[in-house]
Design a protein around this motif. Structure first.
Motif, mmCIF file in Angstrom:
data_model
loop_
_atom_site.group_PDB
_atom_site.id
_atom_site.type_symbol
_atom_site.label_atom_id
_atom_site.label_comp_id
_atom_site.label_asym_id
_atom_site.label_seq_id
_atom_site.Cartn_x
_atom_site.Cartn_y
_atom_site.Cartn_z
ATOM 1 N N ASP A 106 70.345 -16.479 41.462
ATOM 2 C CA ASP A 106 71.495 -15.717 41.943
ATOM 3 C C ASP A 106 71.004 -14.335 42.333
ATOM 4 O O ASP A 106 69.844 -13.991 42.098
ATOM 5 C CB ASP A 106 72.618 -15.642 40.904
ATOM 6 N N GLU B 233 72.810 -11.377 41.588
ATOM 7 C CA GLU B 233 73.449 -10.321 40.812
ATOM 8 C C GLU B 233 72.367 -9.452 40.184
ATOM 9 O O GLU B 233 71.268 -9.916 39.888
ATOM 10 C CB GLU B 233 74.321 -10.925 39.707
ATOM 11 N N TYR C 152 69.977 -6.962 46.463
ATOM 12 C CA TYR C 152 70.960 -7.650 45.630
ATOM 13 C C TYR C 152 72.310 -7.726 46.341
ATOM 14 O O TYR C 152 72.571 -7.005 47.306
ATOM 15 C CB TYR C 152 71.081 -6.954 44.277
ATOM 16 N N ALA C 153 73.154 -8.624 45.857
ATOM 17 C CA ALA C 153 74.497 -8.805 46.417
ATOM 18 C C ALA C 153 75.371 -7.654 45.925
ATOM 19 O O ALA C 153 75.700 -7.582 44.736
ATOM 20 C CB ALA C 153 75.061 -10.152 45.984
ATOM 21 N N TRP D 146 80.645 -6.087 45.822
ATOM 22 C CA TRP D 146 81.541 -5.573 44.790
ATOM 23 C C TRP D 146 81.380 -4.069 44.570
ATOM 24 O O TRP D 146 82.319 -3.381 44.169
ATOM 25 C CB TRP D 146 81.288 -6.304 43.466
ATOM 26 N N ARG E 185 75.897 -11.128 50.941
ATOM 27 C CA ARG E 185 77.105 -11.153 50.116
ATOM 28 C C ARG E 185 76.865 -11.902 48.812
ATOM 29 O O ARG E 185 77.451 -11.565 47.780
ATOM 30 C CB ARG E 185 78.252 -11.810 50.885
ATOM 31 N N SER E 186 76.032 -12.932 48.871
ATOM 32 C CA SER E 186 75.761 -13.721 47.672
ATOM 33 C C SER E 186 74.502 -14.535 47.886
ATOM 34 O O SER E 186 74.009 -14.669 49.010
ATOM 35 C CB SER E 186 76.928 -14.662 47.359
#
Length: 755
Positions: A504, A506, A535-536, A539, A581-582
């Motif tokens: 991932d 994050e 990194y994403a 947020w 984004r991810s």
């Protein structure tokens, strides 16, 4: 340096008199003093090297390479030079031929007490080839002082997947940018007398799932356009004399045993005449990881026949060829490789006794190198977002929070000596003294600014016991500077680095939770990311007052980050890695085709949070008056593309002018946009300059269905803007004339001038 007729005659004579055992000795390395207790710095090292080789035996037979004498353990540089001279003397006495000493040198020569420059994504963020050439020259000077001959750098791997741990060793995701910056680094090394080694040839970063050493599933067109391009440029324009194959297997074919890449393409098509050196244990991996051979001998035969010359880091598979029943084709391959090695040694002076040896102590971190490291760091820091919180107001109250705020090792990449080797020797005095970001910020803002500090959490370990202290510090402050990110390491010991892949994107550990806890206080948050991968951050992008990106900025990086935060430095870094984004968007690149962009046939939006080429400044720029010298170009012609850039703000700054290509209609699908050229332009307030790119039709070519570079009649457009995602000026361009098939002599560069 070109070989003389005398040198060639000497090589012929040596080759004629060598027995098979002596020839094979010239085709292997020896990694002295490392064993299963030393600490792994290479994949499968302990399984492949449980014990160190015996030097006395090696000295009698001769040797191709001395592997990482300085880069294996903390060793005083002057003492190391003395040991190396003794080893070379013994080799010349016993075999008449010295050995090539090689070291890692990605962010400086990887040895104790040497200058540690920023990481390659930081090199990329400068968009400054001449500066990166200076880095190569400085590293070459240090290596010459150590009497080292070859550096195992640079990485020309074009990033396609941010989950891959070695993103932090790469320049970026665009082949032209990687090629131009990598070529500049190579030129610095080679002009300094050091053999540059291009790696990893090819497709290493395109591995399945972003996993280290993973298989690659990529078509030959994409491989050629995206991943091979920088290697071709660095060989032809930079003059690199060595290539290291990738650990990858591409469509089931391991590169270490692929004659199509190592011979047909590299030597026959591109004309490469240097040496191909195995990545560490790569020959044995043909058996143990790829299962395309059943023995060490079979692995050696396959590698040699494919075009691989030297087995590194140690004699493992090649000694199995010391047998009387070898196939004549294998014998011929051995002779061919030995000739290449001896010719390189002749260039390096290893067939003669050394002259003019210096007894001066070796200084690997002179003031000039430290100053250069600081300049690279200063040019590389990127301001991703800013609502006016930066520069920091002073005096005031600042809470500096985060696990990377007061740790110097956080500033360095995985191939720094500190994180690569020194970490295994905690009782040894550190080779470098570095300020942390907290220390640098206190020095930067010593005019009455009150600074408090709380770590808050670990980089990756679970635990929120430090959250309350961090929250209280933020509540009592005017602004919270949160220094978060990665800790570089190898094979799972870090959050990023070789063998430190993720599934991932994050921020590692509890870091996002800590940031969100501080955001809840209402105190403005300036997020400073010291990382090795993007990194994403969707947020965080709308909630943090500012976001600053520093790609492992090196030994002088803390001052550079502090200078950007204070406003002493006007940030000029630009992204060379898109911020997704991810992780679900992986693999991806800004150079995607239309079908891979935002389209109505899927609900998923792959638009990055921060695009390739993005970066803000404390001043503002305007780009106007896009002019093409012609709106119609022949397939063998050129077009001059000019744009005026103006500093419309109130302080001096640097704009990075970026020129992109868009093919409106072409016979094969093309990237929606692709970088054609770029220029760093320094401007005083109110100053304007014209930037002109000379674009040859060859630069508009694509790889067709026949796998050849081709330029043909088609419609295109050229655009200039602040980034690949913010192109405000566009002009149409029509290509006319007969279709041309291009060869290795095609135009690879886009010259640029400013006036």
């Amino acid at each position: 340096m070109a070989l003389t007729t005398t040198d060639r005659a000497r090589v012929d004579a040596l080759l004629a008199e060598m027995p098979l055992s002596a020839k094979l000795a010239q085709l292997v390395g020896a990694w002295i003093g490392i064993d299963s207790t030393t600490g792994a710095v290479a994949p499968a090292q302990n399984e492949n090297m449980p014990t160190s080789p015996d030097w006395e035996t090696l000295a009698r037979t001769g040797l191709g390479h001395i592997t990482r004498l300085y880069g294996t353990r903390p060793l005083d540089p002057t003492d190391g030079r003395t040991a190396l001279r003794r080893m070379q003397s013994e080799l010349r006495r016993e075999s008449g031929i010295g050995a090539i000493a090689h070291e890692e040198c990605l962010t400086g020569v990887a040895t104790w007490k040497a200058t540690t420059f920023p990481s390659p994504p930081a090199y990329g963020a400068t968009w400054d080839p001449e500066l990166i050439a200076e880095v190569g020259s400085a590293i070459a000077a240090s290596m010459r002082a150590l009497e080292v001959h070859q550096g195992l750098a640079p990485l020309l791997d074009v990033v396609t997947d941010a989950r891959w741990g070695r993103v932090e060793e790469c320049f970026g995701e665009d082949p032209y940018l990687v090629g131009t910056l990598g070529t500049a680094y190579v030129r610095g090394l080679e002009e300094g007398g050091i053999v540059a080694t291009l790696k990893h040839f090819v497709a290493y970063p395109a591995s399945q799932g972003g996993r280290n050493l993973g298989p690659v599933h990529m078509g030959p067109r994409e491989l050629t356009e995206l991943l091979l391009y920088p290697f071709e440029m660095a060989l032809r324009e930079g003059g690199a004399r060595a290539v290291m194959p990738s650990y990858s297997e591409i469509d089931g074919m391991p590169v270490h045993g692929d004659p199509a890449l190592l011979t047909t393409l590299l030597r026959e098509k591109w004309g490469f005449t240097g040496t191909v050196v195995a990545d560490y244990f790569g020959v044995n991996f043909l058996q143990t990881l790829h299962a395309v051979s059943g023995s060490k001998r079979a692995s050696a035969e396959r590698a040699l026949l494919a075009g691989l010359d030297i087995e590194l880091p140690n004699a493992d598979c090649y000694p199995a060829l010391d047998t009387p029943d070898l196939d004549p084709e294998v014998l011929a391959a051995i002779d061919r490789s030995v000739r290449r090695v001896l010719e390189l040694k002749a260039e390096l002076g290893l067939l003669d006794e050394p002259t003019e040896l210096s007894d001066e102590p070796v200084d690997l971190n002179p003031p000039a190198h430290a100053a250069l490291a600081r300049r690279v760091a200063e040019e590389s820091v990127i301001l991703l977002a800013n609502d006016g919180a930066l520069p920091l107001a002073a005096p005031g109250r600042i809470a500096v929070i985060g696990p990377n705020a007061d740790t110097a090792a956080a500033l360095l990449g995985d191939y720094s000596f500190t994180n690569h080797v020194e970490v295994h020797h905690p009782d040894v005095e550190p080779g470098l003294t570095m300020a942390t970001i907290l220390e640098a910020l206190r020095a930067e803002l010593d005019g009455g600014t009150a600074i408090t500090h709380a770590a808050g959490c670990d980089v990756r370990e679970p635990g929120r016991d430090g959250f309350p202290e961090a929250v209280r510090a933020a509540q009592a402050a005017d602004v919270a500077v949160m220094v978060m990110g990665d800790r570089a390491g190898l094979f799972g010991r870090g959050t990023v680095g070789e063998g430190c892949d993720v599934d991932d994107l994050e921020l590692p550990g509890e870091q996002r939770a800590l940031i969100e806890a501080v955001l809840e206080t209402g105190t403005p948050v300036v997020l400073v990311l010291v990382t090795g991968r993007p990194y994403a951050l969707e947020w965080a992008a709308g909630r943090c007052a500012a976001i600053v990106q520093a790609w492992f900025p090196g030994q002088e990086g803390a001052s550079a980050v502090a200078g950007v935060l204070s406003g002493r430095l006007n940030p000029s870094g630009r992204t060379t890695l898109s911020f997704p984004r991810s992780a679900g968007m992986m693999p991806t690149t800004y150079r995607h085709v239309r079908l891979a962009g935002k389209v109505g046939v899927t609900n998923l939006d792959p638009t990055p949070v921060f695009p390739f080429g993005h970066g803000l400044s404390y001043t503002s720029f305007e780009r106007t008056d896009l002019r093409l010298s012609t709106s119609e170009i022949a397939t063998d012609g050129t077009v001059d593309v000019s744009v005026r850039v103006t500093n419309t703000g109130d302080r001096a700054g640097v704009d990075v002018v970026q020129l992109y290509l868009h093919d409106v209609v072409a016979p094969v699908t093309r990237p929606e946009v692709a970088l054609l050229g770029y220029a760093r332009v320094e401007l005083a307030p109110g100053e304007s300059r014209d930037v002109t790119f000379q674009v040859a039709a060859d630069r508009l070519a694509w790889v067709g269905a026949d796998l050849e570079w081709t330029v043909a009649a088609h419609r295109a457009s050229l655009s200039v803007g602040a980034s690949s995602g913010d192109l405000t000026l566009t002009a149409p361009l029509t290509v006319t004339g007969p279709t041309r098939t291009l060869g290795h002599d095609r135009v690879l560069l886009t010259p640029v001038t400013t006036a």
